[in-house]
Design a protein around this motif. Structure first.
Motif, PDB file in Angstrom:
ATOM      1  N   UNK A  57       7.647  19.896 -21.898  1.00  0.00           N
ATOM      2  CA  UNK A  57       8.409  18.965 -21.076  1.00  0.00           C
ATOM      3  C   UNK A  57       9.071  19.692 -19.910  1.00  0.00           C
ATOM      4  N   UNK A  58       9.682  20.833 -20.185  1.00  0.00           N
ATOM      5  CA  UNK A  58      10.332  21.602 -19.116  1.00  0.00           C
ATOM      6  C   UNK A  58       9.314  22.043 -18.074  1.00  0.00           C
ATOM      7  N   UNK A  59       8.145  22.448 -18.517  1.00  0.00           N
ATOM      8  CA  UNK A  59       7.109  22.875 -17.575  1.00  0.00           C
ATOM      9  C   UNK A  59       6.637  21.703 -16.723  1.00  0.00           C
ATOM     10  N   UNK A  60       6.455  20.544 -17.338  1.00  0.00           N
ATOM     11  CA  UNK A  60       6.033  19.360 -16.558  1.00  0.00           C
ATOM     12  C   UNK A  60       7.108  18.980 -15.548  1.00  0.00           C
ATOM     13  N   UNK A  61       8.375  19.074 -15.944  1.00  0.00           N
ATOM     14  CA  UNK A  61       9.453  18.735 -15.022  1.00  0.00           C
ATOM     15  C   UNK A  61       9.487  19.709 -13.850  1.00  0.00           C
ATOM     16  N   UNK A  62       9.286  20.992 -14.135  1.00  0.00           N
ATOM     17  CA  UNK A  62       9.292  21.977 -13.051  1.00  0.00           C
ATOM     18  C   UNK A  62       8.115  21.801 -12.117  1.00  0.00           C
ATOM     19  N   UNK A  63       6.994  21.333 -12.643  1.00  0.00           N
ATOM     20  CA  UNK A  63       5.801  21.133 -11.827  1.00  0.00           C
ATOM     21  C   UNK A  63       5.789  19.773 -11.135  1.00  0.00           C
ATOM     22  N   UNK A  64       6.795  18.934 -11.398  1.00  0.00           N
ATOM     23  CA  UNK A  64       6.917  17.647 -10.732  1.00  0.00           C
ATOM     24  C   UNK A  64       5.938  16.616 -11.248  1.00  0.00           C
ATOM     25  N   UNK A  65       5.585  16.692 -12.496  1.00  0.00           N
ATOM     26  CA  UNK A  65       4.615  15.727 -13.057  1.00  0.00           C
ATOM     27  C   UNK A  65       5.316  14.614 -13.768  1.00  0.00           C
TER      28      UNK A  65
END
Length: 83
Positions: A75-83
């Protein structure tokens, strides 16, 4: 101090804070030796039904914890990638 210098300090502080948080929640924090000692103390001697149930419960809890940690990282990675 220039804006670039301040921005570099902020990025460094945030990066170190993230590392400290990941170290605290390491998914493999509970080792087999800890499980064995815990279950012998609270469940009984190795091979008993209570010991076996204790080990199974600890294994299930560790698996759930690993799965939850993985979903939070995703989830944190998706948020950082703007997905």
């Amino acid at each position: 101090m220039t804006f670039t210098g301040r921005a570099a300090i902020v990025v460094t502080v945030l990066s170190l804070g993230g590392c400290a948080n990941l170290e605290r929640h390491h998914p493999n924090a509970v080792s087999q030796g800890d499980d064995d000692a815990y279950c012998q103390t609270h469940g009984g001697p190795q091979g008993s039904a209570a010991y076996t149930a204790c080990r199974k419960n600890r294994d299930v809890a560790a698996t759930r914890s690993d799965r939850m940690e993985r979903s939070h990282r995703d989830l944190a990675e998706r948020m950082l990638n703007g997905q």
